[in-house]
Design an enzyme around this catalytic site. Structure first.
Site, PDB file in Angstrom:
ATOM      1  CE  LYS A 111      -4.404  -1.671   1.633  1.00 30.13           C
ATOM      2  NZ  LYS A 111      -5.342  -1.719   2.755  1.00 30.13           N
ATOM      3  CE  LYS A 193      -5.038  -8.588  -2.072  1.00 36.26           C
ATOM      4  NZ  LYS A 193      -5.119  -8.330  -0.698  1.00 36.26           N
ATOM      5  CE  LYS A 196     -13.717  -5.287  -0.623  1.00 38.74           C
ATOM      6  NZ  LYS A 196     -13.237  -5.311   0.659  1.00 38.74           N
TER       7      LYS A 196
END
Ligand code: TYM
Length: 327
Positions: A111, A193, A196
């Site tokens: 992140k 992966k 969203k």
């Protein structure tokens, strides 16, 4: 009855990765456990988000979870920020968490790379809030997808450390991964992966049939020259087939793959139709629930009250043990 806790972020669409990795297990666990499920809005604030859209995002997640089979009467379903004790316990756990362990978290590193302009302290402390979520209810089991295992190791470390410093208080919660599909890969990039935050990577649980067909049709299969091993894209499609299609259908496609006669178009067509069929009832129930937002708000208010009753008791014990009560 053993207590189960898990959470999901409100921002972005709930997708089949969330479903297979976590939510499906949550639904099953309700039968034999005391389950607490939280929509973790405080976690979602660690990356840029739209404050005006947040309330609707939260209600949407509640509707989707109930549509999947979470029963807000049997289980506790609530919004994290409505139970203030989460942030209080988070602070206390902050003081016993080694900085180095936070800096080594894979999710933090990912992140921080994605949001270079906004590497805030919340992003670093994210896993401590997650540990607080779980320990606040003395949960014994945490059903999650594989990407959360490192955060749960930290949770166990913090439980152990707290118990050592202040006396036996928290159980060390077990990570509960699904047998299959613990890590569903992105359709458009099977080396990452399904996420969203990456459009094209996921199929939302409320996706329309034609959208599902288009996403599966565009899924990456073979990226390089064929080797001996199944490519990640094809392996991911087989994982989905295993979850959404009948056993004889899966066996048929596996046999075709083994003898080299498999046509990806056929596999994709079958898979798309089976996903469409499986998601239709969820999409319909979600739409019906979203037509009555007041009832959803009431359900979440009731969930928060029940969660708070447990959280208050645990925090009273924590305050006492950490020397915050004057006597
Ligand atoms: P979140 O919102 O990213 O995801 C919710 C759940 O879905 C699982 N998941 C997946 N499983 C398989 N394949 C995938 N591609 C995939 N993507 C997501 C996640 O593992 C998760 O179980 N930090 C958590 C939320 C959280 C939490 C908690 C979880 C906050 N506090 C306490 C458990 C306990 C998160 O961001 O999940």
């Amino acid at each position: 009855m053993a207590r189960v806790f898990s959470g999901i972020q409100p921002t972005g669409d709930i997708h089949i990765g969330n479903y297979l990795g976590a939510v499906r297990n949550w639904v099953k666990l309700q039968d034999e456990h005391e389950c607490i499920f939280s929509i973790v809005d405080l976690h979602a604030m660690t990356i840029p988000y739209d404050a005006k859209a947040m309330p609707r995002e939260v209600l949407d997640k509640a509707a989707t979870l109930i549509a999947c089979g979470i029963d807000p009467e049997r289980s506790i379903l609530y919004v994290q920020s409505h139970v203030r004790e989460h942030t209080e316990l988070c602070w206390i756990l902050n003081t016993i968490t080694p900085l180095g362990q936070l800096e080594r978290m894979t999710q933090f590193k990912d992140k921080a790379r994605q949001h270079k302009q906004n590497v805030n302290a919340g992003l670093l402390n994210y896993p401590i809030l997650q540990a607080a979520d779980i320990l606040l209810y003395k949960a014994e089991m945490v059903p999650v997808g594989e990407d959360q295992t490192q955060h749960l190791e930290l949770t166990r470390d913090l439980a152990r450390k707290f118990n050592h410093l202040f006396g036996e208080t928290f159980p060390e919660p077990k990570t509960l991964l699904p047998e299959h599909a613990a890590r569903v890969m992105a359709l458009n990039d099977p080396t990452s992966k399904m996420s969203k935050s990456v459009p094209g990577s996921y199929i939302a649980l409320h996706a329309e049939p034609d959208e599902i067909r288009a996403l599966v049709r565009r899924a990456v299969t073979d990226t390089g020259p064929a080797g001996d091993a199944m490519s990640p894209g094809v392996a991911n499609l087989f994982t989905l087939l295993q979850e959404f299609s009948a056993p004889d259908v899966v066996a048929g496609f596996r046999a075709a793959y083994e003898d080299g006669t498999l046509r990806y178009v056929d596999l994709k067509q079958q898979l798309a139709e089976d996903i469409v069929k499986a998601l239709a009832p969820i999409r319909e129930r979600r739409a019906a629930l979203l037509a009555d937002l007041d009832t959803l708000r009431d359900m979440l208010r009731d969930g928060a009250e029940r969660a708070r009753a447990i959280a208050r008791e645990v925090m009273a014990e924590v305050r006492e043990k950490t020397g915050l009560v004057l006597g």
